[in-house]
Design a protein around this motif. Structure first.
Motif, mmCIF file in Angstrom:
data_model
loop_
_atom_site.group_PDB
_atom_site.id
_atom_site.type_symbol
_atom_site.label_atom_id
_atom_site.label_comp_id
_atom_site.label_asym_id
_atom_site.label_seq_id
_atom_site.Cartn_x
_atom_site.Cartn_y
_atom_site.Cartn_z
ATOM 1 N N THR A 211 -5.090 25.882 0.871
ATOM 2 C CA THR A 211 -4.459 25.542 2.141
ATOM 3 C C THR A 211 -5.106 24.274 2.665
ATOM 4 O O THR A 211 -6.234 23.939 2.292
ATOM 5 C CB THR A 211 -4.617 26.668 3.191
ATOM 6 O OG1 THR A 211 -5.996 26.996 3.286
ATOM 7 C CG2 THR A 211 -3.817 27.889 2.837
ATOM 8 N N ARG A 212 -4.386 23.596 3.522
ATOM 9 C CA ARG A 212 -4.816 22.323 4.080
ATOM 10 C C ARG A 212 -6.150 22.505 4.780
ATOM 11 O O ARG A 212 -6.367 23.533 5.428
ATOM 12 C CB ARG A 212 -3.729 21.916 5.071
ATOM 13 C CG ARG A 212 -3.877 20.630 5.765
ATOM 14 C CD ARG A 212 -2.652 20.393 6.621
ATOM 15 N NE ARG A 212 -2.373 21.537 7.506
ATOM 16 C CZ ARG A 212 -1.138 21.915 7.846
ATOM 17 N NH1 ARG A 212 -0.095 21.312 7.339
ATOM 18 N NH2 ARG A 212 -0.962 22.924 8.661
ATOM 19 N N ARG B 58 -0.061 16.781 -6.342
ATOM 20 C CA ARG B 58 -0.482 17.519 -5.147
ATOM 21 C C ARG B 58 0.743 17.674 -4.264
ATOM 22 O O ARG B 58 1.454 16.691 -4.017
ATOM 23 C CB ARG B 58 -1.582 16.768 -4.395
ATOM 24 C CG ARG B 58 -2.131 17.559 -3.227
ATOM 25 C CD ARG B 58 -3.292 16.849 -2.536
ATOM 26 N NE ARG B 58 -3.917 17.747 -1.582
ATOM 27 C CZ ARG B 58 -3.429 18.036 -0.380
ATOM 28 N NH1 ARG B 58 -2.306 17.479 0.028
ATOM 29 N NH2 ARG B 58 -4.053 18.878 0.421
ATOM 30 N N GLY C 114 1.055 25.046 5.622
ATOM 31 C CA GLY C 114 -0.245 24.478 5.273
ATOM 32 C C GLY C 114 -0.682 24.802 3.855
ATOM 33 O O GLY C 114 -1.789 24.457 3.440
ATOM 34 N N ARG C 115 0.207 25.473 3.068
ATOM 35 C CA ARG C 115 -0.157 25.749 1.666
ATOM 36 C C ARG C 115 -0.114 24.459 0.853
ATOM 37 O O ARG C 115 0.756 23.609 1.080
ATOM 38 C CB ARG C 115 0.811 26.744 1.023
ATOM 39 C CG ARG C 115 0.584 28.171 1.421
ATOM 40 C CD ARG C 115 1.332 29.126 0.460
ATOM 41 N NE ARG C 115 1.298 30.464 1.011
ATOM 42 C CZ ARG C 115 2.206 30.933 1.882
ATOM 43 N NH1 ARG C 115 3.218 30.197 2.260
ATOM 44 N NH2 ARG C 115 2.078 32.169 2.351
ATOM 45 N N THR C 116 -1.038 24.363 -0.098
ATOM 46 C CA THR C 116 -1.036 23.223 -1.007
ATOM 47 C C THR C 116 -1.052 23.724 -2.444
ATOM 48 O O THR C 116 -1.546 24.819 -2.728
ATOM 49 C CB THR C 116 -2.263 22.319 -0.793
ATOM 50 O OG1 THR C 116 -3.443 23.089 -1.071
ATOM 51 C CG2 THR C 116 -2.326 21.763 0.613
ATOM 52 N N ASP D 299 -1.282 31.547 3.440
ATOM 53 C CA ASP D 299 -1.047 30.244 4.074
ATOM 54 C C ASP D 299 -2.252 29.893 4.939
ATOM 55 O O ASP D 299 -3.266 30.613 4.923
ATOM 56 C CB ASP D 299 0.283 30.245 4.850
ATOM 57 C CG ASP D 299 0.235 31.115 6.098
ATOM 58 O OD1 ASP D 299 -0.853 31.618 6.456
ATOM 59 O OD2 ASP D 299 1.300 31.294 6.721
ATOM 60 N N THR E 52 -2.013 22.036 -6.274
ATOM 61 C CA THR E 52 -2.358 20.901 -7.133
ATOM 62 C C THR E 52 -2.157 21.343 -8.570
ATOM 63 O O THR E 52 -2.285 22.532 -8.888
ATOM 64 C CB THR E 52 -3.808 20.411 -6.922
ATOM 65 O OG1 THR E 52 -4.673 21.512 -7.131
ATOM 66 C CG2 THR E 52 -4.014 19.833 -5.548
ATOM 67 N N HIS F 51 8.568 19.421 1.847
ATOM 68 C CA HIS F 51 7.291 19.450 1.117
ATOM 69 C C HIS F 51 6.895 18.009 0.753
ATOM 70 O O HIS F 51 7.724 17.231 0.285
ATOM 71 C CB HIS F 51 7.434 20.234 -0.190
ATOM 72 C CG HIS F 51 7.452 21.726 -0.039
ATOM 73 N ND1 HIS F 51 8.153 22.401 0.926
ATOM 74 C CD2 HIS F 51 6.846 22.684 -0.786
ATOM 75 C CE1 HIS F 51 7.967 23.712 0.778
ATOM 76 N NE2 HIS F 51 7.178 23.914 -0.262
ATOM 77 N N GLU G 263 2.199 19.605 -0.633
ATOM 78 C CA GLU G 263 1.795 20.312 0.593
ATOM 79 C C GLU G 263 3.027 20.674 1.410
ATOM 80 O O GLU G 263 3.933 19.858 1.578
ATOM 81 C CB GLU G 263 0.864 19.426 1.431
ATOM 82 C CG GLU G 263 0.438 20.114 2.718
ATOM 83 C CD GLU G 263 -0.584 19.308 3.512
ATOM 84 O OE1 GLU G 263 -1.429 18.609 2.907
ATOM 85 O OE2 GLU G 263 -0.519 19.372 4.758
ATOM 86 N N ASP G 264 3.054 21.908 1.871
ATOM 87 C CA ASP G 264 4.097 22.305 2.823
ATOM 88 C C ASP G 264 3.519 22.126 4.221
ATOM 89 O O ASP G 264 2.563 22.828 4.587
ATOM 90 C CB ASP G 264 4.500 23.767 2.593
ATOM 91 C CG ASP G 264 5.362 24.280 3.744
ATOM 92 O OD1 ASP G 264 6.187 23.504 4.248
ATOM 93 O OD2 ASP G 264 5.189 25.449 4.141
#
Ligand code: BGC
Length: 346
Positions: free
Chosen positions: A345-346, A263, A270-272, A44, A274, A195, A265-266
């Motif tokens: 991650t973001r 895409r 902060g995990r993404t 994360d 795509t 999400h 995002e949580d």
């Protein structure tokens, strides 16, 4: 790096193995039963590594599952109405395993419930697993002997590349996908309603009460199906009918070239994620039928909306709709499909 361990034996005595691909901070565990993504570990935003896909800790639940956690689906992902279709004037009837009425995910003897042959490979130092299967003529009622290969390649940048290739000796409906349920907060993280999802899909397929497409293809604009700008899964989920999203979304650009369409995002971890695909559509399913009744990995009970699926594919019930993209694989063709799930991650 790749490791391999036994993962049980089927009732016909076939040994099943779990391979783990490791690349940088990422780990993908793949079972030879159903060519199934059983676990996927990703960091994360704070560097804490967790499993972000739903699944079971042993073979037995996979053998009888109706959730299809992480499984490879074939010959035909999603539903075929009444399990019937006609190709070149010949009528076919395949297994009706969905409420005894329709066919779902290739039937109870579909590719998800087979033990696949596995071989490891490497591309540029990155680990991969190639899984192959032979499906005989008449398998589950489907015409044609089919040879199938599904490969997973894990890259240290967080990309999981899934490639499918198949050929047949008679025309057959053919539509493969991967049925992973993701929870970017970690697979024990509860519901995914927070999400944020963005989908480059400008149309969706309305469905009847049995989740069979009506045949219409409607614009998402002004509906709860509009994810063209990011929004939380939960924002409009109460207004889509049923228990949540379980619909085919059509990619704005249906050409069979690899393109990013999703895409997610949580906001907490902060995990993404795509997703790129060569397929014209995606089934966006929000785990509506999960009810906490089964033991998942580590004894976790997955409740409703505990994960979301982005199942890249042709349109459901495609063999019965002339206005849907052609999903019949013919002997002079090779089925090829690539989908890439990329974690960051973001
Ligand atoms: C279908 C759902 C089904 C789920 C598990 C999804 O692809 O759209 O209706 O319940 O798979 O089988």
């Amino acid at each position: 790096m790749v490791s391999k361990r036994p993962f049980g034996t089927t009732s016909n005595g076939e040994d099943v193995y779990l391979y783990t691909l490791i690349a940088g901070q990422y780990r993908a565990a793949i079972s030879t039963f159903g060519a199934t993504l059983q676990a996927f570990h990703a960091p994360d935003a704070n560097g804490s590594v967790n499993d972000v896909v739903l699944g079971y800790g042993s073979l037995e639940p996979y053998v009888r599952t109706t959730t299809y956690f992480g499984m490879t689906i074939g010959r035909f992902a999603n539903r075929i109405a009444k399990g019937r279709f006609t190709i070149d004037g010949v009528d076919y009837q395949v297994e009706t395993n969905d409420g005894g009425v329709n066919s779902l995910h290739g039937g109870r003897t579909g590719f998800s419930f087979r033990v696949w042959h596995a071989e490891t490979f490497e591309v540029g130092g990155m680990p991969g697993l190639m899984l192959t299967l032979h499906s005989p003529d008449g398998d589950g009622g489907f015409p044609g002997a089919v040879t199938v290969a599904t490969s997973y390649l894990l890259k240290d940048n967080g990309e999981l590349v899934i490639d499918y290739e198949a050929s047949t000796d008679k025309p057959t409906p053919f539509n493969m996908t991967n049925h992973s349920y993701f929870n970017l907060a970690g697979a024990a993280g509860g519901a995914v309603l927070d999400h944020e999802v963005c989908l480059a899909c400008d149309r969706y397929l309305p469905v009847d009460a049995a989740l069979i497409p009506t045949g219409e293809c409607l614009p998402v604009v002004g509906t709860p199906f509009d994810f063209t700008t990011a929004k939380p899964i939960g924002r409009d989920i109460g207004t889509v009918g049923g228990k949540g999203y379980d619909h085919c979304f059509v990619l704005a650009d249906e050409r069979p070239i690899l393109k990013e369409f999703a895409r997610v995002e949580d906001p907490v971890s902060g995990r993404t994620l795509t997703v790129k695909t060569t397929k014209p559509a995606v089934q966006f399913y929000t785990g509506n039928f999960l009810d906490g009744s089964e033991d998942g990995k580590g004894g976790v009970r997955y409740g409703r909306h505990a994960g979301f699926c982005l199942e890249t594919q042709f349109f459901p019930d495609g063999p019965n709709h002339r206005n849907f993209p052609d999903c019949i694989l013919r002997p002079d063709q090779t089925y090829r499909h690539t989908t890439i799930y990329a974690f960051s991650t973001r």
